[in-house]
Scaffold this motif. Structure first.
Motif, short mmCIF file in Angstrom:
data_model
loop_
_atom_site.label_atom_id
_atom_site.label_comp_id
_atom_site.label_asym_id
_atom_site.label_seq_id
_atom_site.Cartn_x
_atom_site.Cartn_y
_atom_site.Cartn_z
N GLU A 118 2.27 -49.53 -23.31
CA GLU A 118 1.51 -48.27 -23.24
C GLU A 118 2.32 -47.08 -23.74
OE1 GLU A 118 0.22 -47.54 -19.23
OE2 GLU A 118 2.21 -47.80 -18.40
N ASN A 119 3.63 -47.17 -23.68
CA ASN A 119 4.47 -46.07 -24.14
C ASN A 119 5.06 -46.31 -25.54
OD1 ASN A 119 5.70 -43.46 -23.07
ND2 ASN A 119 7.47 -44.53 -23.91
N HIS B 33 3.92 -48.20 -28.10
CA HIS B 33 2.93 -48.80 -29.00
C HIS B 33 3.26 -48.61 -30.46
CE1 HIS B 33 1.64 -44.63 -29.03
NE2 HIS B 33 1.58 -44.67 -27.70
N THR C 1 13.12 -37.98 -22.17
CA THR C 1 11.69 -37.71 -22.22
C THR C 1 11.29 -37.04 -23.53
OG1 THR C 1 12.06 -35.64 -21.03
CG2 THR C 1 11.46 -37.55 -19.72
N ARG D 219 18.52 -43.09 -9.32
CA ARG D 219 17.09 -43.30 -9.59
C ARG D 219 16.83 -44.71 -10.07
NH1 ARG D 219 14.57 -37.85 -12.09
NH2 ARG D 219 12.74 -39.06 -11.60
N TRP E 132 -3.02 -44.61 -17.83
CA TRP E 132 -2.29 -44.80 -19.09
C TRP E 132 -1.08 -43.87 -18.96
CZ3 TRP E 132 -3.95 -42.69 -24.57
CH2 TRP E 132 -2.94 -43.01 -25.48
N ILE E 133 0.04 -44.45 -18.55
CA ILE E 133 1.22 -43.65 -18.22
C ILE E 133 2.20 -43.67 -19.39
CG2 ILE E 133 3.14 -43.36 -16.60
CD1 ILE E 133 1.42 -45.04 -14.61
N THR E 134 2.62 -42.49 -19.82
CA THR E 134 3.61 -42.41 -20.89
C THR E 134 4.80 -41.58 -20.42
OG1 THR E 134 2.33 -40.57 -21.81
CG2 THR E 134 1.98 -42.73 -22.80
N SER E 135 6.00 -42.06 -20.73
CA SER E 135 7.20 -41.35 -20.28
C SER E 135 7.73 -40.39 -21.33
CB SER E 135 8.29 -42.36 -19.88
OG SER E 135 8.52 -43.25 -20.94
N VAL E 136 7.45 -40.65 -22.59
CA VAL E 136 7.88 -39.73 -23.65
C VAL E 136 6.63 -39.08 -24.23
CG1 VAL E 136 9.22 -39.47 -25.76
CG2 VAL E 136 9.83 -41.26 -24.14
N HIS F 272 0.15 -38.72 -25.02
CA HIS F 272 -0.35 -39.50 -26.15
C HIS F 272 -1.88 -39.41 -26.23
CE1 HIS F 272 3.44 -42.30 -26.31
NE2 HIS F 272 3.75 -41.09 -25.85
N GLN G 123 5.74 -32.41 -26.05
CA GLN G 123 5.92 -33.62 -26.83
C GLN G 123 4.56 -34.30 -26.91
OE1 GLN G 123 8.47 -34.87 -28.46
NE2 GLN G 123 9.74 -33.13 -27.86
N LYS H 178 2.00 -37.31 -29.15
CA LYS H 178 2.06 -38.44 -30.08
C LYS H 178 0.68 -39.07 -30.21
CE LYS H 178 5.70 -41.20 -30.03
NZ LYS H 178 6.22 -41.16 -31.38
N MET H 179 0.36 -39.48 -31.41
CA MET H 179 -0.89 -40.23 -31.64
C MET H 179 -0.62 -41.72 -31.41
SD MET H 179 -3.13 -37.98 -32.27
CE MET H 179 -4.50 -39.05 -32.74
N MET H 180 -1.55 -42.38 -30.76
CA MET H 180 -1.45 -43.82 -30.53
C MET H 180 -2.26 -44.48 -31.65
SD MET H 180 -2.04 -46.94 -29.64
CE MET H 180 -3.82 -46.83 -29.69
N TYR I 291 5.72 -36.99 -11.73
CA TYR I 291 6.44 -37.95 -10.88
C TYR I 291 7.91 -37.98 -11.26
CZ TYR I 291 1.66 -39.31 -9.95
OH TYR I 291 0.33 -39.26 -9.61
N TYR I 292 8.19 -37.90 -12.55
CA TYR I 292 9.58 -38.06 -13.02
C TYR I 292 10.41 -36.80 -12.73
CZ TYR I 292 13.56 -38.87 -16.02
OH TYR I 292 14.83 -39.03 -16.47
N LEU I 293 9.83 -35.63 -13.00
CA LEU I 293 10.55 -34.40 -12.70
C LEU I 293 10.08 -33.88 -11.36
CD1 LEU I 293 10.65 -32.71 -16.23
CD2 LEU I 293 12.47 -33.92 -15.07
N PHE J 191 -1.67 -37.48 -0.41
CA PHE J 191 -1.25 -38.47 -1.40
C PHE J 191 -2.24 -38.45 -2.57
CE2 PHE J 191 -0.61 -43.30 -2.18
CZ PHE J 191 0.48 -43.08 -2.98
#
Ligand SMILES: [Fe+2]
Lengths: 271, 305
Positions: free
Chosen positions: A74-75, A77, A183, A229, B64-68, B71, B117, B119-121, B157-159, B250
Motif C-alpha cells: 500500500e505504500n 506500490h 517520512t 519505537r 489505506w495507510i501510507t507512511s511517506v 497518496h 508530500q 504521490k499518485m498511485m 499516529y507516527y508523529l 479511541f
C-alpha cells in the motif's frame, strides 16, 4: 527434536522490489544465507509470525492450503509487485487453533480466496524460499491486543502442536527493529537509521541476542521497545523466544542495516 | 474551467458488517440482515446524493495507510476482490471502480504546492481497501459516479495527533482548491467511525442483534455529545474537543478524514443532518451530512435560485 532452527527477519519489500540498490542488496544476500540455513536444518514446516498481519478479535491462523496472488504494497506500490505462491500445513494450523481454544485463546482460521496476506509474510517466505508444497508454512497473525507474554505463549502452543504431530519446525519472526522512518522521499543509497540513539539501541540488543543473554534481554527489551519505537514492541522476537522455550545459545547476525530509516536485521539463532 | 465546488460532505463510516447485512451481489458471504438503523441512515444519505447529482465522490479512508506522504489513486479503473483482513468472514467483495484521475492529479499537485508530500498511485494491480469500498458502496451502490481515493497518511499516529491534524487541514484546503479549479460538483466522504472501543469476540452469528450494544458507556456518551454539537452546528466546539474525544473514545477520526473534509469545506458552522447512528461490534457510527447546497453555502444554490 521439534524445533530445528529459528530466524528473525525484516518484513520490508524494498530489497526485493529495488534489487539494484547496493545497501539493500545486502539484505537479499542475508535472506538467502538464512534461507539456506533454514532448509539445511531439514524442517517439515515453518512457523511464521509477521508483525504486519494484524488481528483484533480472535487470533487468526492461515488455513488455506495454497495462497497464490500478486501483492502490491500500500505504500511502496510505485516499485512494482510481488508474486507469491504459498502452501500452508493446514492440519498443523488447525491443531494450533484447537490448542489455542483449549488454552482460552480465541482463535480461528482464514481460508479465503483473495485473503490479503501481509507484506511481511510474503517478503519473508519468498526471500527465504519457504512455503512450498514440500516445506509449508503455519502463519499466525499479530493480535494487536496481545502483549509479549501472550505472543510467547502462542509460539509455545504452535511448537507443542508440531511436536504432537511429530514434525520438525523452523520458526521465523518477521518484523523490524527501531521504528522511526523517513517520512519524506530519500535517495535509496543515502538510507541510514534515522536517529543515532535508535541505531545504538539496535546494536546493543543485537549484541545481546548474539550472546544469547536472555536475562539481559528481558531486562532491556521494554525500554528498547519504547525508546527505539520498535516495530510492534518487538513481539516477533517474543514469538521466537516462546518457540525456543525461553532460551537459546546465541545467534549470528547475517546483516543489520536501515530500510528507509528503520532498523532491520536478518538473524539466525542457535537453539 | 473554474467554478467547481463542494456541494456536500458526509461522515460515512465503513464497518464491513453493514455492507454484509445488505447482501449485495458483489459480496460473497450471505447474511440474515442486521444493523438496520445504520443501513436506513445510509438510505437517507443515498437519497441526498441522488438529489445532489455530484460529478465526483472523494473519499478518505483510514484503511489505506501510507507512511511517506498522502497518496491518490491515479488509475482510470481498478477491479478485483477486496477481502477484509479483520472480518474476512463478512467482507469478500468484487469491486469495479472508475476513478477521476484528472481531479486526483489536481489534488496531488495542490497538496504538493501546500507543502505536503503527495504521490499518485499508478500501479494497476493495486488492491482497494475495504474502508474505501464500504463507504462508497453504502453511499452509492450503483457505483456510477467517478471516485477520488485518498490514503490516510500515518502522521497522526507516527508523529502526534496535533501534527497529523495540521497535515489533514492542509490536505483539505488543497482538495478544495483542486475541486474549485476542476469545475466539478463534488461530494466528500470522511470514512470514520466515532468511538472505536469494540468487542473482543464476535457474536455468532455476527448479525445477532441481541448482542449489539455500545462497548463503552464513556464512548457512547462522547458520541452523543459530539453528535449533538454537530447537529447544532457548533463545529468550532467539535474541533476544540476533538483531541480529547479521540483520546477518551479511541475515536477513528484520529486518522484524519473528518478534519480533511471540514477543512475542505472551510469549517462551516453548519448544523449537520444526522441520518442515523448505530453501533457495530460495539463501535459508534454516525451517518451525518453537511449539505452546503441546501444551506445556501454553495454557489450552485444561488445559480439554481
Ligand atoms: Fe475502520
Amino acid at each position: 527434536m521439534t524445533l530445528v532452527s529459528a530466524f528473525l527477519v525484516h518484513g520490508s519489500p524494498l530489497p526485493q522490489l529495488c534489487p539494484d540498490v547496493p545497501n539493500w542488496q545486502r539484505f537479499r544476500q542475508a535472506m538467502q544465507q538464512a534461507g539456506a540455513a533454514l532448509r539445511a536444518s531439514r524442517p517439515d514446516v515453518v512457523l511464521l509470525y509477521s508483525t504486519q498481519w494484524f488481528a483484533v478479535l480472535d487470533e487468526i491462523w492461515l488455513t488455506r492450503r495454497r495462497s497464490e496472488d500478486i501483492h502490491v504494497d500500500e505504500n511502496w506500490h510505485e516499485f512494482g509487485e510481488m508474486a507469491y505462491d504459498l502452501y500452508s500445513d493446514v492440519s498443523l494450523a488447525n491443531a494450533c487453533i484447537e490448542a489455542c481454544r483449549a488454552k482460552g485463546v480465541n482463535a480461528r482460521g482464514a481460508d479465503y480466496q483473495g485473503f490479503p496476506i501481509d507484506t511481511g509474510t510474503i517478503v519473508a517466505s519468498t526471500a527465504l524460499s519457504v512455503g512450498s508444497e514440500a516445506l509449508p508454512l503455519v502463519v499466525a497473525s499479530n493480535n494487536l491486543y496481545d502483549n509479549a507474554e501472550a505472543t510467547e505463549k502462542l509460539a509455545a502452543i504452535a511448537v507443542a502442536c508440531a511436536a504432537e504431530q511429530g514434525k520438525r519446525v523452523a520458526v521465523v519472526g518477521v518484523g523490524g527493529l527501531s521504528g522511526s522512518l523517513f517520512t519524506k522521499p530519500i535517495e535509496a543509497q543515502d538510507d541510514r537509521i534515522v536517529h543515532a540513539e535508535e541505531d545504538a539501541w539496535n546494536r546493543k540488543v543485537l549484541a545481546l541476542i548474539e550472546a544469547g543473554d536472555v536475562d539481559a534481554l528481558r531486562e532491556v527489551l521494554p525500554a528498547y521497545a519504547a525508546e527505539a519505537r520498535v516495530d510492534m514492541g518487538f513481539k516477533h522476537f517474543h514469538w521466537l523466544l516462546g518457540a525456543l522455550g525461553g532460551r537459546f545459545q546465541g545467534a549470528t547476525v547475517h546483516h543489520y542495516g536501515a530500510l528507509y530509516g528503520s532498523g532491520a536485521a536478518v538473524v539466525e539463532f542457535n537453539p | 474551467m473554474a467554478n467547481g465546488e463542494i456541494i456536500s460532505g458526509f461522515l460515512a463510516p465503513h464497518p464491513p458488517h453493514i455492507l454484509y447485512a445488505e447482501n449485495p451481489p458483489q459480496n460473497e458471504p450471505r447474511s440474515q440482515g442486521g444493523w438496520e438503523q445504520l443501513r436506513w441512515a445510509y438510505e437517507r444519505a443515498r437519497a441526498s446524493v441522488e438529489a445532489l447529482k455530484p460529478d465526483v465522490l472523494l473519499v478518505h479512508s483510514p484503511h489505506w495507510i501510507t507512511s511517506v506522504g498522502h497518496h491518490f489513486i491515479g488509475v482510470e479503473h481498478l477491479a478485483g476482490r477486496s477481502v477484509d483482513p479483520i472480518f474476512p468472514n463478512l467482507f469478500r467483495f468484487d469491486y469495479s471502480i472508475k476513478f477521476d484521475v484528472e481531479l486526483a492529479e489536481a489534488c496531488c499537485e495542490e497538496g504538493r504546492k501546500a507543502g505536503l508530500q503527495t504521490k499518485m498511485m499508478r500501479n494497476p494491480r493495486f488492491r482497494v481497501d475495504y474502508g474505501t469500498i464500504t463507504a462508497l458502496h453504502m453511499i452509492r451502490p450503483q457505483w456510477d459516479i467517478p471516485v477520488v481515493s485518498i490514503s490516510a497518511n500515518n502522521t497522526p499516529y507516527y508523529l502526534s495527533m496535533e501534527e497529523g491534524q495540521v497535515e489533514m487541514d492542509l490536505l483539505g484546503k488543497a482538495t478544495r482548491e483542486a475541486i474549485a479549479k476542476s469545475g466539478k460538483r463534488a461530494v466528500l466522504l470522511a470514512s470514520n467511525t466515532l468511538s472505536h472501543w469494540h468487542f473482543h469476540q464476535e457474536p455468532e452469528p455476527p448479525e445477532d442483534m441481541t448482542q449489539e450494544h455500545p462497548q463503552s458507556q464513556l464512548g457512547y456518551q462522547w458520541d452523543m455529545r459530539m453528535i449533538e454539537l454537530m447537529r447544532r452546528g457548533e463545529m468550532n466546539e467539535v474541533f476544540r474537543l476533538l483531541p480529547q474525544f479521540i483520546d477518551e473514545a479511541f475515536a477513528e477520526v484520529k486518522s484524519g478524514a473528518f478534519t480533511w473534509m471540514h477543512a475542505a469545506m472551510q469549517y462551516p458552522q453548519l448544523a449537520a443532518e444526522l441520518h442515523g447512528y448505530g453501533t457495530v461490534i460495539g463501535t459508534g457510527n454516525a451517518v451525518m451530512e453537511w449539505n452546503l447546497l441546501k444551506a445556501g453555502l454553495a454557489r450552485a444554490a444561488a445559480e439554481a435560485a
